[in-house]
Design an enzyme around this catalytic site. Structure first.
Site, PDB file in Angstrom:
ATOM      1  N   GLY A   1      -2.962  -2.457  10.332  1.00 14.76           N
ATOM      2  CA  GLY A   1      -3.718  -1.699   9.333  1.00 14.76           C
ATOM      3  C   GLY A   1      -2.856  -0.679   8.626  1.00 14.76           C
ATOM      4  O   GLY A   1      -2.618   0.416   9.144  1.00 14.76           O
TER       5      GLY A   1
ATOM      6  N   GLU B   1       1.150  -8.412   1.119  1.00 10.65           N
ATOM      7  CA  GLU B   1       2.456  -8.055   1.695  1.00 10.65           C
ATOM      8  C   GLU B   1       3.458  -7.668   0.601  1.00 10.65           C
ATOM      9  O   GLU B   1       4.629  -8.066   0.638  1.00 10.65           O
ATOM     10  CB  GLU B   1       2.989  -9.167   2.608  1.00 10.65           C
ATOM     11  CG  GLU B   1       2.075  -9.332   3.800  1.00 10.65           C
ATOM     12  CD  GLU B   1       2.749  -9.852   5.071  1.00 10.65           C
ATOM     13  OE1 GLU B   1       2.039 -10.497   5.849  1.00 10.65           O
ATOM     14  OE2 GLU B   1       3.932  -9.603   5.300  1.00 10.65           O
TER      15      GLU B   1
HETATM   16  C1  LIG Z   1      -6.879 -11.049   1.511  1.00  7.74           C
HETATM   17  C2  LIG Z   1      -6.013  -9.852   1.760  1.00  7.74           C
HETATM   18  C3  LIG Z   1      -5.456  -9.650   3.011  1.00  7.74           C
HETATM   19  C4  LIG Z   1      -4.682  -8.506   3.270  1.00  7.74           C
HETATM   20  N1  LIG Z   1      -4.234  -8.253   4.542  1.00  7.74           N
HETATM   21  C5  LIG Z   1      -3.674  -7.046   4.830  1.00  7.74           C
HETATM   22  C6  LIG Z   1      -3.346  -6.674   6.182  1.00  7.74           C
HETATM   23  O1  LIG Z   1      -3.518  -7.457   7.134  1.00  7.74           O
HETATM   24  N2  LIG Z   1      -2.851  -5.424   6.422  1.00  7.74           N
HETATM   25  C7  LIG Z   1      -2.649  -4.525   5.409  1.00  7.74           C
HETATM   26  O2  LIG Z   1      -2.222  -3.399   5.695  1.00  7.74           O
HETATM   27  N3  LIG Z   1      -2.924  -4.847   4.109  1.00  7.74           N
HETATM   28  C8  LIG Z   1      -3.439  -6.080   3.805  1.00  7.74           C
HETATM   29  N4  LIG Z   1      -3.740  -6.406   2.499  1.00  7.74           N
HETATM   30  C9  LIG Z   1      -3.484  -5.434   1.445  1.00  7.74           C
HETATM   31  C10 LIG Z   1      -2.389  -5.833   0.479  1.00  7.74           C
HETATM   32  O3  LIG Z   1      -1.133  -5.785   1.116  1.00  7.74           O
HETATM   33  C11 LIG Z   1      -2.488  -4.888  -0.725  1.00  7.74           C
HETATM   34  O4  LIG Z   1      -3.668  -5.241  -1.422  1.00  7.74           O
HETATM   35  C12 LIG Z   1      -1.282  -4.956  -1.634  1.00  7.74           C
HETATM   36  O5  LIG Z   1      -0.139  -4.428  -1.001  1.00  7.74           O
HETATM   37  C13 LIG Z   1      -1.512  -4.185  -2.956  1.00  7.74           C
HETATM   38  O6  LIG Z   1      -2.025  -2.925  -2.730  1.00  7.74           O
HETATM   39  P1  LIG Z   1      -3.318  -2.437  -3.560  1.00  7.74           P
HETATM   40  O7  LIG Z   1      -4.351  -3.491  -3.402  1.00  7.74           O
HETATM   41  O8  LIG Z   1      -3.673  -1.077  -3.081  1.00  7.74           O
HETATM   42  O9  LIG Z   1      -2.865  -2.399  -5.053  1.00  7.74           O
HETATM   43  P2  LIG Z   1      -2.172  -1.151  -5.804  1.00  7.74           P
HETATM   44  O10 LIG Z   1      -1.078  -0.627  -4.982  1.00  7.74           O
HETATM   45  O11 LIG Z   1      -3.255  -0.210  -6.206  1.00  7.74           O
HETATM   46  O12 LIG Z   1      -1.585  -1.856  -7.091  1.00  7.74           O
HETATM   47  C14 LIG Z   1      -2.391  -2.204  -8.222  1.00  7.74           C
HETATM   48  C15 LIG Z   1      -1.468  -2.825  -9.268  1.00  7.74           C
HETATM   49  O13 LIG Z   1      -0.511  -1.838  -9.716  1.00  7.74           O
HETATM   50  C16 LIG Z   1       0.806  -2.334  -9.545  1.00  7.74           C
HETATM   51  N5  LIG Z   1       1.694  -1.229  -9.223  1.00  7.74           N
HETATM   52  C17 LIG Z   1       1.556  -0.280  -8.273  1.00  7.74           C
HETATM   53  N6  LIG Z   1       2.591   0.565  -8.283  1.00  7.74           N
HETATM   54  C18 LIG Z   1       3.434   0.136  -9.250  1.00  7.74           C
HETATM   55  C19 LIG Z   1       4.693   0.591  -9.746  1.00  7.74           C
HETATM   56  N7  LIG Z   1       5.311   1.637  -9.228  1.00  7.74           N
HETATM   57  N8  LIG Z   1       5.272  -0.097 -10.767  1.00  7.74           N
HETATM   58  C20 LIG Z   1       4.663  -1.184 -11.305  1.00  7.74           C
HETATM   59  N9  LIG Z   1       3.462  -1.667 -10.875  1.00  7.74           N
HETATM   60  C21 LIG Z   1       2.867  -1.017  -9.858  1.00  7.74           C
HETATM   61  C22 LIG Z   1       0.698  -3.331  -8.397  1.00  7.74           C
HETATM   62  O14 LIG Z   1       1.792  -4.239  -8.409  1.00  7.74           O
HETATM   63  C23 LIG Z   1      -0.623  -3.997  -8.713  1.00  7.74           C
HETATM   64  O15 LIG Z   1      -0.445  -4.960  -9.723  1.00  7.74           O
HETATM   65  C24 LIG Z   1      -4.453  -7.579   2.221  1.00  7.74           C
HETATM   66  C25 LIG Z   1      -4.983  -7.806   0.947  1.00  7.74           C
HETATM   67  C26 LIG Z   1      -5.774  -8.916   0.714  1.00  7.74           C
HETATM   68  C27 LIG Z   1      -6.378  -9.069  -0.663  1.00  7.74           C
END
Ligand SMILES: Cc1cc2nc3c(=O)[nH]c(=O)nc-3n(C[C@H](O)[C@H](O)[C@H](O)COP(=O)(O)OP(=O)(O)OC[C@H]3O[C@@H](n4cnc5c(N)ncnc54)[C@H](O)[C@@H]3O)c2cc1C
Length: 386
Positions: A124, A368
């Site tokens: 998490g 990831e």
């Molecule tokens: C089905 C599923 C399973 C998952 N499993 C896990 C798990 O087991 N454990 C866990 O911890 N997480 C898990 N995740 C979470 C996943 O790793 C995150 O959703 C992912 O890392 C993106 O984070 P966010 O959703 O908060 O998007 P955000 O970080 O809010 O990003 C939103 C958008 O902005 C872009 N962005 C952000 N910062 C920048 C920047 N500096 N420059 C340019 N673009 C940027 C991103 O690339 C993205 O397009 C899972 C997600 C899903 C959907």
């Protein structure tokens, strides 16, 4: 330099390929439609030793490495990604942190059951307010010196394998203090399932990966013993960066499998489907599409195997893991789109595997580390510091 698999890895590849076609393929569509976790298939994967692939035999593992894990993930994802992500998250995110950073007592307690698939672990990290910017963790853990327990408060979202009947633990990242410069000090703590105050929400309704388990988790004054700290206090951030670097290779292998599965299904369908009095495969437009798809799957495979070989040999692999993840996820989405196109209207019907592959491909550009995050990592490795 030899990119062919060793005889042992080729045996493993064949065994998993057979399992994917004979056991997973006939059943997974129904689980997917019902949004149901396929316990019977996961149990079988456990019996085959897949959850223990990269772990030492003394903890119940198979004594393999990340190449072995990648080979298994690729073959599973060629047929189905829900099954593959359940294995990927169980191994890379559930068990690997304990293997890499756990004390001997923690390894003895958790690894044997995680290696047999009898128990799943989860990781998490992501929170509702941020995933890419994982340093902005808001979950806190305070050490209560009177009871020698961590008291955890916060929320995690999108956590894979966190709410199944066989989930035994979630490792969470939490702020445990401040560094001298005021930045948060993040640590990893093991929270066993069922600990009072640890609430697991109902599964999300997702676009894809519908036979896998993904949940929001909340922690309200959750108390766990001080010895549940995983690794050094304040090293949680560095630890999960390493976990994610490795995990990207596994996701790249999974994405390669999906990309190859799209080729497999497209070749089969294009030879069968007749239009204008001949198989659609007789059209060069279709042949070229499939040739491009094969090229993309092949280069994705070279990329993940290169990153895995570097990891296994102890060489630096951060950039190569990011390249492999970025390339293979792009290719998976491309191939899923083209495979659907080749299937025409049938490609939009859920009974066809390519429909599942299309729905399952998009998350590969997000989970990831998003594609933007991979580009940031590659740019940083090239010395382009913002
Ligand atoms: C089905 C599923 C399973 C998952 N499993 C896990 C798990 O087991 N454990 C866990 O911890 N997480 C898990 N995740 C979470 C996943 O790793 C995150 O959703 C992912 O890392 C993106 O984070 P966010 O959703 O908060 O998007 P955000 O970080 O809010 O990003 C939103 C958008 O902005 C872009 N962005 C952000 N910062 C920048 C920047 N500096 N420059 C340019 N673009 C940027 C991103 O690339 C993205 O397009 C899972 C997600 C899903 C959907």
């Amino acid at each position: 330099m030899d990119y062919r698999l060793s005889p042992e890895l080729e045996d493993l590849r064949r065994t998993v390929e057979e399992f994917a076609h004979e056991v997973v393929a006939p059943k997974i569509g129904d689980f997917y439609e019902r949004h149901e976790f396929p316990y019977e298939i996961v149990r079988e994967m456990g019996r085959m030793g897949l959850f223990g692939l990269p772990f030492p035999e003394e903890y119940g593992g198979m004594g393999g490495d990340y190449l072995a894990l990648g080979v298994a993930l690729e073959e599973l994802a060629r047929v189905d990604s829900s099954i593959a992500i359940t294995l990927e998250a169980g191994v890379s995110l559930g068990a690997m942190p304990i293997h890499l950073y756990g004390t001997e007592a923690q390894k003895q307690e958790w690894l044997p059951r995680l290696c047999t698939g009898e128990m799943l672990g989860a990781f998490g990290l992501t929170e509702p307010d941020g995933g890419s910017d994982a340093g902005a963790t808001r979950t806190t853990a305070r050490l209560d010196s009177a009871t020698n327990e961590w008291v955890i408060n916060g929320t995690k979202c999108f956590i894979t394998n966190s709410g199944t009947d066989i989930t035994g633990l979630v490792t969470v990242t939490a702020v445990t203090g401040r560094k001298p410069d005021g930045r948060p000090q993040i640590s990893s703590i093991i929270v066993p399932s069922g600990t009072p105050g640890f609430t697991v929400a109902a599964p999300y309704s997702k676009v894809g990966w519908n036979a896998s388990d993904t949940r929001e988790l909340s922690f309200t004054d959750v108390r766990v013993p001080a010895e549940n700290l995983l690794g050094e206090e304040g090293r949680g951030y560095a630890q999960f960066l390493r976990i994610l670097d490795e995990g990207r290779i596994a996701i790249a292998a999974l994405a390669t499998g999906l990309a190859q599965g799209c080729v497999d299904e497209s070749v089969k369908y294009a030879k069968e489907r007749q239009a204008f009095g001949k198989p659609i495969a007789a059209n060069q437009a279709i042949q070229f599409k499939i040739a491009d798809m094969e090229m993309k799957a092949h280069t994705a495979r070279l990329a993940w195997r290169d990153a895995a070989a570097r990891l296994v040999s102890g060489a630096a692999f951060k950039k190569e893991a990011a390249l492999a993840k970025l390339h293979s996820s792009t290719v998976a989405v491309d191939n899923a789109r083209e495979a659907t196109q080749i299937h025409g209207g049938y490609g939009f019907m859920n009974e066809y595997p390519v429909a599942r592959m299309w729905r399952d491909s998009k998350i590969l550009e997000i989970g990831e580390g998003t594609s933007e995050v991979q580009r940031m990592l590659i740019a940083r490795e090239l010395g382009l510091v913002g």
